[in-house]
Design a protein around this motif. Structure first.
Motif, PDB file in Angstrom:
ATOM      1  N   THR A 480       0.846  -1.196   0.000  1.00 54.78           N
ATOM      2  CA  THR A 480       0.000   0.000   0.000  1.00 54.78           C
ATOM      3  C   THR A 480       0.881   1.245   0.000  1.00 54.78           C
ATOM      4  OG1 THR A 480      -1.724  -1.141   1.245  1.00 54.78           O
ATOM      5  CG2 THR A 480      -1.796   1.257   1.242  1.00 54.78           C
ATOM      6  N   ALA A 481       0.500   2.233  -0.779  1.00 55.15           N
ATOM      7  CA  ALA A 481       1.312   3.440  -0.919  1.00 55.15           C
ATOM      8  C   ALA A 481       1.475   4.157   0.417  1.00 55.15           C
ATOM      9  CB  ALA A 481       0.679   4.387  -1.938  1.00 55.15           C
ATOM     10  N   VAL A 482       2.694   4.537   0.733  1.00 56.48           N
ATOM     11  CA  VAL A 482       3.008   5.330   1.914  1.00 56.48           C
ATOM     12  C   VAL A 482       3.516   6.686   1.435  1.00 56.48           C
ATOM     13  CG1 VAL A 482       4.562   5.582   3.897  1.00 56.48           C
ATOM     14  CG2 VAL A 482       3.521   3.355   3.395  1.00 56.48           C
ATOM     15  N   VAL A 483       2.893   7.753   1.913  1.00 53.80           N
ATOM     16  CA  VAL A 483       3.280   9.111   1.524  1.00 53.80           C
ATOM     17  C   VAL A 483       3.855   9.820   2.743  1.00 53.80           C
ATOM     18  CG1 VAL A 483       2.510  11.320   0.588  1.00 53.80           C
ATOM     19  CG2 VAL A 483       1.449   9.186  -0.208  1.00 53.80           C
ATOM     20  N   PRO A 484       5.124  10.230   2.695  1.00 56.77           N
ATOM     21  CA  PRO A 484       5.716  10.919   3.852  1.00 56.77           C
ATOM     22  C   PRO A 484       4.983  12.220   4.157  1.00 56.77           C
ATOM     23  CG  PRO A 484       7.414  10.221   2.297  1.00 56.77           C
ATOM     24  CD  PRO A 484       6.098  10.040   1.605  1.00 56.77           C
ATOM     25  N   TYR A 485       4.761  12.476   5.423  1.00 54.52           N
ATOM     26  CA  TYR A 485       4.171  13.751   5.838  1.00 54.52           C
ATOM     27  C   TYR A 485       4.784  14.167   7.170  1.00 54.52           C
ATOM     28  CZ  TYR A 485       1.118  11.346   9.229  1.00 54.52           C
ATOM     29  OH  TYR A 485       0.633  10.615  10.282  1.00 54.52           O
ATOM     30  N   GLY A 486       4.794  15.470   7.410  1.00 50.10           N
ATOM     31  CA  GLY A 486       5.422  15.974   8.621  1.00 50.10           C
ATOM     32  C   GLY A 486       4.503  16.791   9.501  1.00 50.10           C
ATOM     33  N   ILE A 487       3.344  17.234   8.997  1.00 54.47           N
ATOM     34  CA  ILE A 487       2.433  18.080   9.761  1.00 54.47           C
ATOM     35  C   ILE A 487       1.150  17.310  10.045  1.00 54.47           C
ATOM     36  CG2 ILE A 487       1.079  20.210   9.737  1.00 54.47           C
ATOM     37  CD1 ILE A 487       3.196  21.419   7.901  1.00 54.47           C
ATOM     38  N   THR A 488       0.813  17.188  11.332  1.00 56.54           N
ATOM     39  CA  THR A 488      -0.386  16.452  11.707  1.00 56.54           C
ATOM     40  C   THR A 488      -1.592  17.378  11.852  1.00 56.54           C
ATOM     41  OG1 THR A 488       0.205  16.629  14.048  1.00 56.54           O
ATOM     42  CG2 THR A 488       0.918  14.657  12.858  1.00 56.54           C
ATOM     43  N   ARG A 489      -1.382  18.557  12.433  1.00 58.19           N
ATOM     44  CA  ARG A 489      -2.486  19.517  12.566  1.00 58.19           C
ATOM     45  C   ARG A 489      -1.918  20.909  12.777  1.00 58.19           C
ATOM     46  NH1 ARG A 489      -2.241  17.217  17.763  1.00 58.19           N
ATOM     47  NH2 ARG A 489      -2.394  18.693  19.506  1.00 58.19           N
ATOM     48  N   VAL A 490      -2.764  21.912  12.514  1.00 60.74           N
ATOM     49  CA  VAL A 490      -2.382  23.312  12.691  1.00 60.74           C
ATOM     50  C   VAL A 490      -3.502  24.011  13.441  1.00 60.74           C
ATOM     51  CG1 VAL A 490      -1.728  25.466  11.545  1.00 60.74           C
ATOM     52  CG2 VAL A 490      -1.075  23.273  10.533  1.00 60.74           C
ATOM     53  N   THR A 491      -3.145  24.802  14.445  1.00 56.34           N
ATOM     54  CA  THR A 491      -4.130  25.595  15.171  1.00 56.34           C
ATOM     55  C   THR A 491      -3.766  27.069  15.076  1.00 56.34           C
ATOM     56  OG1 THR A 491      -2.907  25.374  17.265  1.00 56.34           O
ATOM     57  CG2 THR A 491      -4.616  23.735  16.790  1.00 56.34           C
ATOM     58  N   ALA A 492      -4.784  27.920  14.996  1.00 47.84           N
ATOM     59  CA  ALA A 492      -4.614  29.379  14.994  1.00 47.84           C
ATOM     60  C   ALA A 492      -5.402  29.931  16.166  1.00 47.84           C
ATOM     61  CB  ALA A 492      -5.107  29.979  13.674  1.00 47.84           C
ATOM     62  N   ASN A 493      -4.682  30.535  17.113  1.00 46.42           N
ATOM     63  CA  ASN A 493      -5.320  31.028  18.345  1.00 46.42           C
ATOM     64  C   ASN A 493      -6.146  29.937  19.021  1.00 46.42           C
ATOM     65  OD1 ASN A 493      -4.316  33.690  18.306  1.00 46.42           O
ATOM     66  ND2 ASN A 493      -5.864  34.271  16.796  1.00 46.42           N
ATOM     67  N   HIS A 500      -4.410  16.460   9.384  1.00 43.90           N
ATOM     68  CA  HIS A 500      -3.945  15.541   8.351  1.00 43.90           C
ATOM     69  C   HIS A 500      -4.788  14.267   8.345  1.00 43.90           C
ATOM     70  CE1 HIS A 500      -1.154  13.530   5.647  1.00 43.90           C
ATOM     71  NE2 HIS A 500      -1.202  12.483   6.435  1.00 43.90           N
ATOM     72  N   GLN A 501      -5.085  13.796   7.165  1.00 35.56           N
ATOM     73  CA  GLN A 501      -5.815  12.549   6.987  1.00 35.56           C
ATOM     74  C   GLN A 501      -4.937  11.572   6.206  1.00 35.56           C
ATOM     75  OE1 GLN A 501      -8.758  11.935   8.374  1.00 35.56           O
ATOM     76  NE2 GLN A 501      -8.945  14.039   9.174  1.00 35.56           N
ATOM     77  N   VAL A 502      -4.704  10.418   6.768  1.00 35.70           N
ATOM     78  CA  VAL A 502      -3.868   9.411   6.111  1.00 35.70           C
ATOM     79  C   VAL A 502      -4.705   8.639   5.097  1.00 35.70           C
ATOM     80  CG1 VAL A 502      -2.474   7.335   6.428  1.00 35.70           C
ATOM     81  CG2 VAL A 502      -2.366   9.183   8.108  1.00 35.70           C
ATOM     82  N   ASP A 503      -4.192   8.553   3.881  1.00 42.20           N
ATOM     83  CA  ASP A 503      -4.877   7.812   2.822  1.00 42.20           C
ATOM     84  C   ASP A 503      -4.145   6.487   2.619  1.00 42.20           C
ATOM     85  OD1 ASP A 503      -6.189   6.837   0.638  1.00 42.20           O
ATOM     86  OD2 ASP A 503      -5.473   8.368  -0.777  1.00 42.20           O
ATOM     87  N   SER A 504      -4.772   5.404   2.987  1.00 40.29           N
ATOM     88  CA  SER A 504      -4.166   4.077   2.830  1.00 40.29           C
ATOM     89  C   SER A 504      -4.921   3.230   1.816  1.00 40.29           C
ATOM     90  CB  SER A 504      -4.126   3.360   4.186  1.00 40.29           C
ATOM     91  OG  SER A 504      -5.438   3.252   4.718  1.00 40.29           O
ATOM     92  N   SER A 505      -5.542   3.911   0.871  1.00 34.37           N
ATOM     93  CA  SER A 505      -6.402   3.190  -0.076  1.00 34.37           C
ATOM     94  C   SER A 505      -5.692   2.813  -1.375  1.00 34.37           C
ATOM     95  CB  SER A 505      -7.630   4.049  -0.416  1.00 34.37           C
ATOM     96  OG  SER A 505      -7.232   5.265  -1.048  1.00 34.37           O
ATOM     97  N   ARG A 506      -4.527   3.402  -1.637  1.00 40.75           N
ATOM     98  CA  ARG A 506      -3.896   3.178  -2.935  1.00 40.75           C
ATOM     99  C   ARG A 506      -2.970   1.968  -2.866  1.00 40.75           C
ATOM    100  NH1 ARG A 506       0.266   5.717  -6.241  1.00 40.75           N
ATOM    101  NH2 ARG A 506       0.924   6.963  -4.449  1.00 40.75           N
ATOM    102  N   VAL A 507      -3.310   0.934  -3.586  1.00 33.89           N
ATOM    103  CA  VAL A 507      -2.532  -0.300  -3.605  1.00 33.89           C
ATOM    104  C   VAL A 507      -1.578  -0.264  -4.791  1.00 33.89           C
ATOM    105  CG1 VAL A 507      -2.624  -2.811  -3.798  1.00 33.89           C
ATOM    106  CG2 VAL A 507      -4.377  -1.585  -2.497  1.00 33.89           C
ATOM    107  N   LEU A 508      -0.301  -0.478  -4.521  1.00 31.96           N
ATOM    108  CA  LEU A 508       0.732  -0.415  -5.566  1.00 31.96           C
ATOM    109  C   LEU A 508       0.986  -1.780  -6.185  1.00 31.96           C
ATOM    110  CD1 LEU A 508       3.255   1.934  -3.721  1.00 31.96           C
ATOM    111  CD2 LEU A 508       1.406   2.561  -5.276  1.00 31.96           C
ATOM    112  N   VAL A 509       1.081  -2.785  -5.346  1.00 32.62           N
ATOM    113  CA  VAL A 509       1.244  -4.164  -5.824  1.00 32.62           C
ATOM    114  C   VAL A 509       0.383  -5.056  -4.942  1.00 32.62           C
ATOM    115  CG1 VAL A 509       3.571  -3.898  -6.770  1.00 32.62           C
ATOM    116  CG2 VAL A 509       3.286  -4.494  -4.354  1.00 32.62           C
ATOM    117  N   ALA A 510       0.119  -6.244  -5.413  1.00 28.59           N
ATOM    118  CA  ALA A 510      -0.673  -7.193  -4.632  1.00 28.59           C
ATOM    119  C   ALA A 510       0.055  -7.514  -3.329  1.00 28.59           C
ATOM    120  CB  ALA A 510      -0.907  -8.465  -5.436  1.00 28.59           C
ATOM    121  N   PRO A 511      -0.668  -7.768  -2.251  1.00 24.11           N
ATOM    122  CA  PRO A 511      -0.011  -8.055  -0.969  1.00 24.11           C
ATOM    123  C   PRO A 511       0.994  -9.196  -1.039  1.00 24.11           C
ATOM    124  CG  PRO A 511      -2.354  -7.668  -0.647  1.00 24.11           C
ATOM    125  CD  PRO A 511      -2.134  -7.697  -2.128  1.00 24.11           C
TER     126      PRO A 511
END
Length: 715
Positions: A480-493, A500-511
């Motif tokens: 399953t595709a893994v996409v690097p990310y560094g920011i989980t959430r942002v708050t203002a005041n 952040h929402q993790v998308d684990s739906s994209r399959v690259l090769v069969a398991p």
């Protein structure tokens, strides 16, 4: 003749004339004073009518402050002018309000915005020091400082001072004393990039201003006079001494009692630790530009919560510094199973070089690229036990060689990958198609240009470390595709504006393809080229070394963490002895031991299966010269190494290995040693039958004797 005395009329004429002059001067002066007063009143009320409302002044842009936080909430770095949350007057601690009035403007509650006593003092100062260049200081009231902070510059001129007075009088006409003090405490500069008491409190004490104690309030109040001189992070002793002066002034003005002043103890204040400024900045430099595409907020102060794990980051920094050879740079990226970047090191020292080699540098990956070759072969229908021919091959004039300059004929895919057989990689690339291999690399997240020449199977296309790490992480995730990310959430005041929402739906090769690839990678670490990366728990990975030892790589995963390590010189010059299985693999192991120490041991869903001992190479061939490199011209075309000569092949070498019956048994790896090294018992609970051990000279050398895939025979 005696002179006649002057008449009374003549004697009274002179005083009368001087009196008229005096009255004329006084009249002119009085008229000018009246005119000046009228002009001042007009100016003040004109300024008042043009002043923004209180709410507008509160929300006026001052430059955006960004606090970057680690996964545990600790502050990694604060960027921009630091404006904390706005604290209403009613929520400002009384000690903070009284401390500021006592030290900055003790007559604040009684004057009209300008203190006449202080004004007379500053006028005298200006006259006495005219032309000396000394600054006009010591006369500004809190209201004047608000006027200067919000509307004026910090230039020290008579004209600016006059405008400051006009604005101060106007502010007093439009706002209450409490509102003016609220503006002041939320706007004034306290040093360390902090504007306002909340930013200062968070900067120096790591908590909101609403929780300030008397001692902390005294420290902050003492900063206004000279923020850099009295900053507690720059000179704690000076800050404490200044806080003592503030407490004394508070006692003199009746704000606190003598006992309260004695009970306050500025020396016992616990200061917030200084944010890390070295390797963590590689991560923040990579993550923060992404805010432009994630949020639209450009004014409110932001808290950016990231994925970085401080303990892992420290371990990564230590691992790179301890293992990268002198004069060699190193980079490391560690991804959690969902793509969260837990550690990122872009070089040995951020202060000396901000170039991020983990995300910006593009280098040849060597055999670490074979991941895509074997993925393409597995997807095409092969499996780890499929037989391939390790024999000489020429494709479009290119003839790859194995490190041992030997060939073993029919070997399993597992054996070929474990010992990084170049000829097999070339044969697999030819069978599945070089464009298919390139497509597989693209599918797994390689974003740099990929050539489709035959030599590409050995890693001649430049890649970024973070992209290659992402590819291995996608294998670890079961395809399953893994996409690097560094920011989980942002708050203002305090308000959430991004999650952040993790998308684990994209399959690259069969398991099953990912599982088979993990089988190969696990074997490479246990028995093949990556043994230096072992950490006492299941590890799957691959080494890589490029032309003339210019680049060394190790890519691997264990217990949900995927880590990529690169080492080399920025000028791409050769580094003697730099191979993927030496320094990079050792750095990987040093980091991963700490990174996964608190995680449960996870077995892979495929067991380690060794190649059959009959298919193992001769022990003698482990001493073969490294050859896991492809020499290319500036256009990426494979060329023969300049000055290279072909040695005479050994007796057993040729287009195919000698038949088994013609081999000398002592020349082969000892099966008992293999079983013992892997803790494998081929006969269940019964110990294996004794075998005649090979002579010591034929035993495989210890791990440090073949530290890299390139020092192995099948490289």
């Amino acid at each position: 003749m005696a002179r006649s005395p002057q008449s009374p009329q003549k004697r009274s004429a002179a005083p009368s004339r001087w009196w008229r002059i005096l009255r004329w001067v006084l009249g002119i002066g009085f008229g000018l004073a009246i005119f000046g007063a009228i002009a001042l009143v007009v100016a003040v009320y004109n300024a008042k009518s043009n002043l923004p409302s209180f709410n507008q002044l509160k929300s006026s842009p001052n430059g955006q402050m960004i606090r970057v936080r680690a996964a545990d909430g600790s502050i990694l770095v604060s960027l921009g002018p630091s404006y904390g949350e706005w604290i209403p007057y009613s929520q400002i601690p009384v000690p903070m309000r009284e401390a500021m009035v006592s030290v900055e403007d003790r007559r604040f509650r009684s004057h009209w915005g300008v203190d006449p006593v202080a004004l007379a003092r500053i006028t005298k100062f200006a006259i006495e020091n005219r032309g000396t260049g000394r600054r006009l200081q010591g006369a500004s009231t809190i209201t004047q400082q608000v006027a200067r902070t919000i509307f004026l510059s910090n230039s020290y001129t008579v004209g600016r001072k006059f405008r400051e007075i006009i604005l101060a009088l106007a502010l007093e006409r439009k706002f209450t004393k409490n509102q003016i003090l609220e503006l002041y405490l939320n706007k004034v500069y306290f040093g360390g990039g902090a504007y306002g008491i909340d930013a200062a409190s968070r900067r120096f004490f790591n908590h909101p201003a609403t929780n300030l104690s008397l001692s902390e309030a005294a420290v902050i109040a003492g900063l206004v006079k000279a923020p850099s001189r009295y900053s507690p992070t720059a000179d704690a002793e000076a800050a404490v001494g200044r806080a003592g002066v503030v407490l004394k002034l508070m006692q003199e003005t009746g704000a606190i009692t003598a006992s309260e002043a004695m009970d306050a103890n500025p020396e016992a204040i616990k200061l917030a630790p200084e944010p890390q400024q070295n390797s963590v900045r590689y991560f923040t430099d990579w993550a923060l530009p992404q805010l432009e595409t994630l949020i639209d907020e450009t004014e409110a102060p932001l808290d950016v919560w990231t994925t970085l794990d401080p303990s892992m980051q420290k371990s990564a920094d230590t691992a790179i510094r301890a293992n990268a050879p002198a004069g060699v740079q190193g980079a490391l990226v560690a991804l959690d199973r969902d793509g969260a970047v837990r550690a990122m090191v872009g070089g040995k020292d951020y202060v000396s070089s901000i170039y991020n080699r983990a995300t910006q540098a593009t280098r040849q990956p060597g055999s670490a690229w074979k991941l895509f070759v074997y993925l393409a072969a597995l997807e095409a229908g092969m499996n780890p036990d499929s037989q391939v021919n390790d024999a000489p091959i020429t494709i479009d004039g290119w003839t790859p060689r194995n490190a041992s300059r030997r060939f073993s004929g029919q070997v399993s895919l597992r054996t070929a990958f474990a010992y990084s057989l170049n000829t097999v990689s070339a044969r697999l690339g030819q069978e599945v198609g070089f464009a298919t291999v390139a497509d597989m690399a693209r599918r797994f997240g390689i974003t740099t240009p990929i050539n489709t020449q035959p030599a590409m199977v050995l890693g001649t296309s430049d890649v970024r470390l973070i992209d290659l790490t992402r590819a291995y992480a996608s294998v670890a995730s079961g395809g399953t595709a893994v996409v690097p990310y560094g920011i989980t959430r942002v708050t203002a005041n305090g308000q959430l504006i991004y999650q952040h929402q993790v998308d684990s739906s994209r399959v690259l090769v069969a398991p099953y393809v990912a599982q088979q690839m993990t089988d190969l990678l696990q074997t490479a670490v246990n028995t093949g080229t990556g043994r230096a990366a072992q950490i006492g728990r299941p590890v799957a990975g691959k080494t890589g070394t490029t032309t003339s030892y210019k680049d060394g790589w190790f890519m691997g995963f264990s217990s949900g963490i995927t880590t990529g390590v690169w080492m080399g010189r920025d000028d791409a010059k050769a580094v003697a002895g730099l191979q993927g299985g030496t320094a990079p693999a050792r750095a990987f192991a040093a980091f991963m031991r700490q990174a996964v120490a608190s995680r449960p041991v996870e077995e892979f869903n495929t067991k380690v299966t060794l190649p059959e001992w009959q298919e193992e190479p001769d022990a003698e061939s482990y001493y073969g010269a490294p050859d896991d490199r492809v020499y290319v011209d500036p256009d990426g075309n494979p060329v023969e190494q300049p000055g290279a000569t072909q040695p005479d092949p050994p007796v057993e070498d040729g287009n195919a290995p000698l038949p088994p019956q013609q081999r000398v048994p002592d020349e082969q790896l000892d099966q008992e040693w293999i079983d013992r090294a892997l803790g494998r018992n081929p006969r269940g609970d019964q110990p294996p039958p004794p075998r005649r051990p090979a002579p010591d000279r034929r035993q495989p050398p210890p791990a440090d004797r073949y530290p890299d895939e390139d020092a192995r025979p099948y490289q």
